[in-house]
Design a protein around this motif. Structure first.
Motif, mmCIF file in Angstrom:
data_model
loop_
_atom_site.group_PDB
_atom_site.id
_atom_site.type_symbol
_atom_site.label_atom_id
_atom_site.label_comp_id
_atom_site.label_asym_id
_atom_site.label_seq_id
_atom_site.Cartn_x
_atom_site.Cartn_y
_atom_site.Cartn_z
ATOM 1 N N LYS A 107 -7.054 -11.024 2.663
ATOM 2 C CA LYS A 107 -6.372 -11.676 3.785
ATOM 3 C C LYS A 107 -5.411 -10.723 4.489
ATOM 4 N N LEU A 108 -4.640 -9.978 3.702
ATOM 5 C CA LEU A 108 -3.647 -9.066 4.266
ATOM 6 C C LEU A 108 -3.483 -7.864 3.357
ATOM 7 N N GLU A 109 -3.565 -6.697 3.962
ATOM 8 C CA GLU A 109 -3.401 -5.447 3.223
ATOM 9 C C GLU A 109 -2.098 -4.776 3.654
ATOM 10 N N ILE A 110 -1.340 -4.315 2.679
ATOM 11 C CA ILE A 110 -0.208 -3.428 2.935
ATOM 12 C C ILE A 110 -0.663 -2.028 2.560
ATOM 13 N N ALA A 111 -0.427 -1.067 3.423
ATOM 14 C CA ALA A 111 -0.788 0.321 3.141
ATOM 15 C C ALA A 111 0.365 1.224 3.562
ATOM 16 N N LEU A 112 0.458 2.379 2.931
ATOM 17 C CA LEU A 112 1.503 3.333 3.272
ATOM 18 C C LEU A 112 0.880 4.601 3.833
ATOM 19 N N VAL A 113 1.387 5.032 4.983
ATOM 20 C CA VAL A 113 0.946 6.287 5.602
ATOM 21 C C VAL A 113 2.123 7.242 5.529
ATOM 22 N N THR A 114 1.933 8.354 4.842
ATOM 23 C CA THR A 114 3.042 9.276 4.641
ATOM 24 C C THR A 114 2.726 10.646 5.240
ATOM 25 N N HIS A 115 3.634 11.591 5.058
ATOM 26 C CA HIS A 115 3.478 12.937 5.626
ATOM 27 C C HIS A 115 3.817 13.992 4.575
ATOM 28 N N PHE A 116 2.842 14.378 3.781
ATOM 29 C CA PHE A 116 2.996 15.594 2.977
ATOM 30 C C PHE A 116 2.492 16.735 3.850
ATOM 31 N N GLU A 117 3.312 17.750 4.016
ATOM 32 C CA GLU A 117 2.944 18.864 4.890
ATOM 33 C C GLU A 117 2.505 20.099 4.116
ATOM 34 N N HIS A 118 2.888 20.199 2.852
ATOM 35 C CA HIS A 118 2.586 21.392 2.071
ATOM 36 C C HIS A 118 2.571 21.015 0.601
ATOM 37 N N SER A 119 1.786 21.736 -0.171
ATOM 38 C CA SER A 119 1.707 21.470 -1.607
ATOM 39 C C SER A 119 3.054 21.596 -2.303
ATOM 40 N N LYS A 122 -0.885 1.950 -8.264
ATOM 41 C CA LYS A 122 -1.073 1.017 -9.383
ATOM 42 C C LYS A 122 -0.894 -0.428 -8.933
ATOM 43 N N ALA A 123 -0.129 -0.623 -7.867
ATOM 44 C CA ALA A 123 0.049 -1.968 -7.306
ATOM 45 C C ALA A 123 -1.100 -2.337 -6.375
ATOM 46 N N GLY A 124 -2.071 -1.436 -6.210
ATOM 47 C CA GLY A 124 -3.217 -1.702 -5.345
ATOM 48 C C GLY A 124 -2.978 -1.352 -3.888
ATOM 49 N N ILE A 125 -1.850 -0.717 -3.607
ATOM 50 C CA ILE A 125 -1.501 -0.354 -2.230
ATOM 51 C C ILE A 125 -2.053 1.035 -1.922
ATOM 52 N N SER A 126 -2.855 1.127 -0.882
ATOM 53 C CA SER A 126 -3.433 2.418 -0.492
ATOM 54 C C SER A 126 -2.362 3.324 0.090
ATOM 55 N N VAL A 127 -2.492 4.613 -0.199
ATOM 56 C CA VAL A 127 -1.574 5.620 0.349
ATOM 57 C C VAL A 127 -2.422 6.647 1.084
ATOM 58 N N TYR A 128 -2.117 6.821 2.368
ATOM 59 C CA TYR A 128 -2.827 7.794 3.193
ATOM 60 C C TYR A 128 -1.854 8.895 3.593
ATOM 61 N N ASN A 129 -2.377 10.082 3.786
ATOM 62 C CA ASN A 129 -1.529 11.181 4.246
ATOM 63 C C ASN A 129 -1.923 11.567 5.665
ATOM 64 N N GLN A 130 -0.957 11.494 6.567
ATOM 65 C CA GLN A 130 -1.165 11.948 7.943
ATOM 66 C C GLN A 130 -0.573 13.344 8.041
ATOM 67 N N GLN A 131 -1.430 14.321 7.833
ATOM 68 C CA GLN A 131 -0.962 15.698 7.813
ATOM 69 C C GLN A 131 -0.918 16.221 9.241
ATOM 70 N N VAL A 132 0.212 16.762 9.631
ATOM 71 C CA VAL A 132 0.381 17.268 10.991
ATOM 72 C C VAL A 132 -0.030 18.736 11.026
ATOM 73 N N TYR A 133 -0.937 19.037 11.940
ATOM 74 C CA TYR A 133 -1.422 20.417 12.056
ATOM 75 C C TYR A 133 -0.342 21.307 12.648
ATOM 76 N N THR A 134 0.009 22.343 11.922
ATOM 77 C CA THR A 134 0.849 23.413 12.464
ATOM 78 C C THR A 134 0.214 24.745 12.068
ATOM 79 N N ILE A 135 0.442 25.752 12.873
ATOM 80 C CA ILE A 135 -0.129 27.077 12.580
ATOM 81 C C ILE A 135 0.389 27.584 11.244
ATOM 82 N N GLU A 136 1.691 27.356 10.989
ATOM 83 C CA GLU A 136 2.323 27.927 9.804
ATOM 84 C C GLU A 136 1.681 27.441 8.512
#
Length: 199
Positions: free
Chosen positions: A141-153, A169-183
């Motif tokens: 019915k309703l999904e909660i998801a988290l979109v985060t920003h890891f930029e480097h290891s 573990k709570a079943g909440i998906s975690v996505y990474n929106q990685q921002v492209y930079t040259i560095e």
């Protein structure tokens, strides 16, 4: 004289009401909080964030209520990204109020939260916050998801990994929106980041 605009994503032109951005028919962005725990140089909104933890960053109740009511009149919106600023810097009660309002709208099937707190403030994921997030995570019915920003290891710490694992573990998906930079891409660091995040 031509005016200089730092709004290179054109958000002012796609904002039907304060705190809302809509570029796509079925998706809208809600921005209740205009500051973060860290202001990143690559952020598309850092030009309008005055300082870290700005005391006046939280939208007024009146403005937020109008934005939340906007969704009642736009039932084609099924996917809402709550971002800002970083909404997880808000107090638990404020987060709960926003999620409760959005979850009450039957046409909304996904609420994504855009936050860099897993990286810069992983201790934010307390039991209380996790209880709030899982209260509204009711697939299908309703999904909660988290979109985060890891930029480097280098940003993957034991603490950040623990925060992400709590969500997963709570079943909440975690996505990474990685921002492209040259560095962080010229030495194949982005490829390494993807592998490290998958692990």
């Amino acid at each position: 004289d031509r005016k200089i605009s730092f709004d290179f994503m054109g958000e002012h032109d796609t904002s039907p009401i304060d705190l809302i951005t809509r570029r796509y028919p079925g998706i809208a962005i809600l921005k209740p909080f205009n500051t973060c725990a860290q202001i990143c140089v690559y952020c598309q909104r850092n030009w309008e964030i005055e300082r870290v933890l700005e005391p006046k960053a939280l939208a007024s109740k009146e403005k937020l209520d109008k934005a939340l009511a906007w969704f009642d009149r736009h039932k084609s919106i099924g996917d809402v990204l709550v971002t800002g600023g970083d909404p997880l810097v808000m107090r638990d009660a404020q987060i709960h109020r926003i999620l409760k309002s959005l979850a009450s709208k039957s046409h909304i099937y996904r609420i994504r939260i855009g936050s860099r707190t897993p990286v810069v403030l992983p201790m934010r994921f307390t039991d209380d916050l996790m209880n709030i997030l899982t209260e509204f995570h009711r697939p299908p019915k309703l999904e909660i998801a988290l979109v985060t920003h890891f930029e480097h290891s280098y940003e993957i710490t034991p603490e950040s990994m623990e925060a992400v694992q709590k969500l997963r573990k709570a079943g909440i998906s975690v996505y990474n929106q990685q921002v492209y930079t040259i560095e962080n891409s010229r030495r194949f660091e982005l490829a390494k980041l993807r592998i490290d995040l998958r692990r």
